[in-house]
Design an enzyme around this catalytic site. Structure first.
Site, mmCIF file in Angstrom:
data_model
loop_
_atom_site.group_PDB
_atom_site.id
_atom_site.type_symbol
_atom_site.label_atom_id
_atom_site.label_comp_id
_atom_site.label_asym_id
_atom_site.label_seq_id
_atom_site.Cartn_x
_atom_site.Cartn_y
_atom_site.Cartn_z
ATOM 1 N N ILE A 160 0.822 -1.221 0.000
ATOM 2 C CA ILE A 160 0.000 0.000 0.000
ATOM 3 C C ILE A 160 0.855 1.270 0.000
ATOM 4 O O ILE A 160 0.344 2.359 -0.193
ATOM 5 C CB ILE A 160 -1.003 0.040 1.170
ATOM 6 C CG1 ILE A 160 -0.286 0.044 2.516
ATOM 7 C CG2 ILE A 160 -2.008 -1.100 1.051
ATOM 8 C CD1 ILE A 160 -1.194 0.369 3.692
ATOM 9 N N HIS A 168 9.259 -11.133 4.795
ATOM 10 C CA HIS A 168 8.568 -10.860 3.539
ATOM 11 C C HIS A 168 9.552 -10.532 2.424
ATOM 12 O O HIS A 168 10.647 -10.062 2.660
ATOM 13 C CB HIS A 168 7.548 -9.735 3.676
ATOM 14 C CG HIS A 168 8.097 -8.423 4.160
ATOM 15 N ND1 HIS A 168 8.474 -8.202 5.468
ATOM 16 C CD2 HIS A 168 8.318 -7.263 3.505
ATOM 17 C CE1 HIS A 168 8.886 -6.961 5.613
ATOM 18 N NE2 HIS A 168 8.827 -6.361 4.431
ATOM 19 N N PHE A 169 9.104 -10.836 1.209
ATOM 20 C CA PHE A 169 9.809 -10.448 -0.006
ATOM 21 C C PHE A 169 9.066 -9.287 -0.641
ATOM 22 O O PHE A 169 7.833 -9.252 -0.654
ATOM 23 C CB PHE A 169 9.806 -11.594 -1.039
ATOM 24 C CG PHE A 169 10.796 -12.681 -0.787
ATOM 25 C CD1 PHE A 169 12.151 -12.476 -1.002
ATOM 26 C CD2 PHE A 169 10.373 -13.929 -0.371
ATOM 27 C CE1 PHE A 169 13.063 -13.496 -0.797
ATOM 28 C CE2 PHE A 169 11.275 -14.967 -0.160
ATOM 29 C CZ PHE A 169 12.623 -14.741 -0.382
ATOM 30 N N HIS A 170 9.839 -8.366 -1.226
ATOM 31 C CA HIS A 170 9.290 -7.304 -2.061
ATOM 32 C C HIS A 170 9.535 -7.712 -3.507
ATOM 33 O O HIS A 170 10.639 -8.143 -3.856
ATOM 34 C CB HIS A 170 10.033 -5.983 -1.832
ATOM 35 C CG HIS A 170 9.893 -5.433 -0.457
ATOM 36 N ND1 HIS A 170 8.995 -4.437 -0.141
ATOM 37 C CD2 HIS A 170 10.536 -5.728 0.691
ATOM 38 C CE1 HIS A 170 9.104 -4.148 1.142
ATOM 39 N NE2 HIS A 170 10.035 -4.921 1.671
#
Length: 139
Positions: A36, A104-106
């Site tokens: 977001i 987490h992965f971006h």
């Protein structure tokens, strides 16, 4: 950020249905959704359903599941946005730039040139939804 998993982090809340997300893909082990506060249009995230703060906390099963989902969603991002590549980014710990204490992965489409600052400016939800629909068409 301390090393102990914080069960009230925003990604944990998303997994428990206590916070919304713009979902791209979900299976038994992972969830992929739109960032977001994207650094570029189409910026997506992949998280394990396992409670883990860094990559070093993941089980082998969760790590493999994350990589499979990164492959699936990353390919869809490239196709949907017609870009010639993506950057896969992953931070371990606050000192390394991790802003949410859940592994987490971006997935960032295209070149890293011109990136917006990480986790700073929210995008319009309606615009993110439109981009998400394009990506989901390729998953």
């Amino acid at each position: 950020m301390n090393d102990q998993y914080q069960a009230n982090n925003i990604f944990a809340k998303i997994l428990k249905g206590e916070a919304p997300c713009i979902k791209l893909f979900e299976d038994d082990y992972t969830l992929a959704f739109m960032d977001i506060m994207p650094q570029k249009e189409g910026h997506a995230l992949v998280i394990p359903k396992q409670a883990a703060t860094t990559i070093y906390d993941l089980t082998d099963q969760a790590a493999l599941a994350c990589m499979k989902t990164v492959q699936k969603v990353g390919k869809a991002v490239e196709q949907a946005l017609n870009v010639q590549g993506t950057s896969i980014v992953q931070h371990n710990g606050n000192a390394a730039g991790q802003t949410v204490p859940h592994f987490h992965f971006h997935i960032i489409p295209g070149s890293l040139h011109g990136l917006k600052v990480h986790a700073e400016v929210k995008a319009e939800p309606e615009h993110i939804e439109k981009v998400a629909e394009k990506i989901k068409a390729y998953i």
